[in-house]
Enzyme design. Sequence first.
Site, PDB file in Angstrom:
ATOM      1  N   ALA A  59      43.905  21.867  15.233  1.00 52.77           N
ATOM      2  CA  ALA A  59      45.026  22.808  15.129  1.00 52.77           C
ATOM      3  C   ALA A  59      45.911  22.410  13.953  1.00 52.77           C
ATOM      4  CB  ALA A  59      45.837  22.842  16.426  1.00 52.77           C
ATOM      5  N   PHE A  60      46.735  23.366  13.493  1.00 49.55           N
ATOM      6  CA  PHE A  60      47.498  23.130  12.265  1.00 49.55           C
ATOM      7  C   PHE A  60      48.501  21.998  12.394  1.00 49.55           C
ATOM      8  CE2 PHE A  60      50.585  25.750  14.465  1.00 49.55           C
ATOM      9  CZ  PHE A  60      51.806  25.272  14.013  1.00 49.55           C
ATOM     10  N   LYS A  61      48.906  21.658  13.633  1.00 49.02           N
ATOM     11  CA  LYS A  61      49.922  20.622  13.796  1.00 49.02           C
ATOM     12  C   LYS A  61      49.450  19.267  13.266  1.00 49.02           C
ATOM     13  CE  LYS A  61      52.531  22.797  17.529  1.00 49.02           C
ATOM     14  NZ  LYS A  61      51.701  24.003  17.812  1.00 49.02           N
ATOM     15  N   ASP A  62      48.135  19.113  13.068  1.00 51.15           N
ATOM     16  CA  ASP A  62      47.619  17.872  12.488  1.00 51.15           C
ATOM     17  C   ASP A  62      48.230  17.573  11.126  1.00 51.15           C
ATOM     18  OD1 ASP A  62      45.860  17.111  14.520  1.00 51.15           O
ATOM     19  OD2 ASP A  62      44.244  18.382  13.754  1.00 51.15           O
ATOM     20  N   ALA A  69      51.852  16.292  11.596  1.00 48.89           N
ATOM     21  CA  ALA A  69      51.899  15.037  12.355  1.00 48.89           C
ATOM     22  C   ALA A  69      51.341  13.876  11.526  1.00 48.89           C
ATOM     23  CB  ALA A  69      51.129  15.179  13.664  1.00 48.89           C
TER      24      ALA A  69
END
Length: 433
Positions: free
Chosen positions: A105-108, A111
């Site tokens: 997911a894009f949150k990688d 983060a």
Amino acid sequence: MRFYSTNNRKINRSLREAVIQGLAEDEGLFMPVHIPSFPPPFFDEIKKLSFSEIAVRTAILYFRDDIPEDELEALTRDAISFDTPLIQIQEGIFSLELFHGPTLAFKDVGARFMARLLSYFIRDYNREIHVLVATSGDTGSAVANGFWKVPGISVHILYPGGLVSPIQENQFTTLGENITALEVKGAFDDCQRLVKRAFLDKELSDRLVLTSANSINVARLLPQAFYYLNGYAQLESTDQDLFIAVPSGNFGNLTAAMIAWKTGLPVKKLIAATNVNDIVPEYLKTGHYDPRPSVPTIANAMDVGNPSNFIRILDLCNHSHAEIRKYLEGHAYTDDEIRHTIRNVYNKCSYVLDPHGATGYQALTDHLKNREKGRGIFIETAHPAKFADIVEDVIGRRINVPDSLRETMEKMPVKRTISAEYEDLKNYLLSLQ
Ligand SMILES: *Cc1c(COP(=O)(O)O)cnc(C)c1O
């Protein structure tokens, strides 16, 4: 880059202060005082650059006064270890796939960047930093993976036992090393309450350095601008107006798109796509901003009734409804409409959307059909395998599970179980010194 607080323009903080502090002391969100832009020729040159090169150039543009260039380049390259390919799925319609990172997911992106930036800023602390996160699923896995094996930092993930999906649970319980999963016998709200109380506990803060990896941190927000530039770089021709549709919940991703725009990205308009939690599309239509409790949907990472980053978008547009309408369109979709879109795109284009990306696709195509002509990119925020139960049911076949996810599912979860009583968490944290 210097930062002000959305509650007080006179507050002026360095990147280091904004990253370590997270939220301003008056509880406002940090925003750049000035967003630098690339000279226009960069947008021709960009076509020859890889994602990590674009990320490095942008990081240097933003943060050159905060970190020596060689260190900034090294940490950015280390964070941006995967691509965000642009896939044409129809004439003039492109999917920007942000799901090729470790948790799909894009949150990688945010983060991983934040973990390395924080590690850089605390390198001469000589003390371990403890990151506490409460998660209902996706944030925990992105943060755990982003911080995995980053020196000087230990991560403790609190999650509600039995209330996250097995995929999500395995993504943060099978890493080991500096990541500990704490299964709380309670709900997500209990996890959040425990974490908040720990941050306010003087006895703990005297003994341990505690911090959060909240999604409102500028170190997670700003690197998200990188992939919009990378999406543009992959377009073959650039002679038509460009529209970008962003599936949105807390509106961090859309804020990053506006920041990329201010950096010079040639885009005509941004399109906010939501599920029935349509506070922002309603505001765009009527001028009334009316936050309310969220409603559960099949695009559950966007079930947000009071989007935390929207204040940042208002700030970028001087809190003027007329101005914001120049930059932004909004569309909202019901679960049935989302299912219909997934089925339709699969049948017509043999492309499998996840429920979040489906809102982006639909908002983009509705806009191009009814309002303005041009080409468009929609953001695919997660791999459809993360929502296999919903997607397989709609398209009537099994979807391919990426190897990394299959390997994660085969590993044994390791977790510690604690009660929802604060003393339990506190004893655990005190035992770490
Ligand atoms: C977090 C998330 C979103 C929403 O992004 P915001 O930045 O909060 O608007 C959309 N899709 C997926 C898959 C997510 O995990």
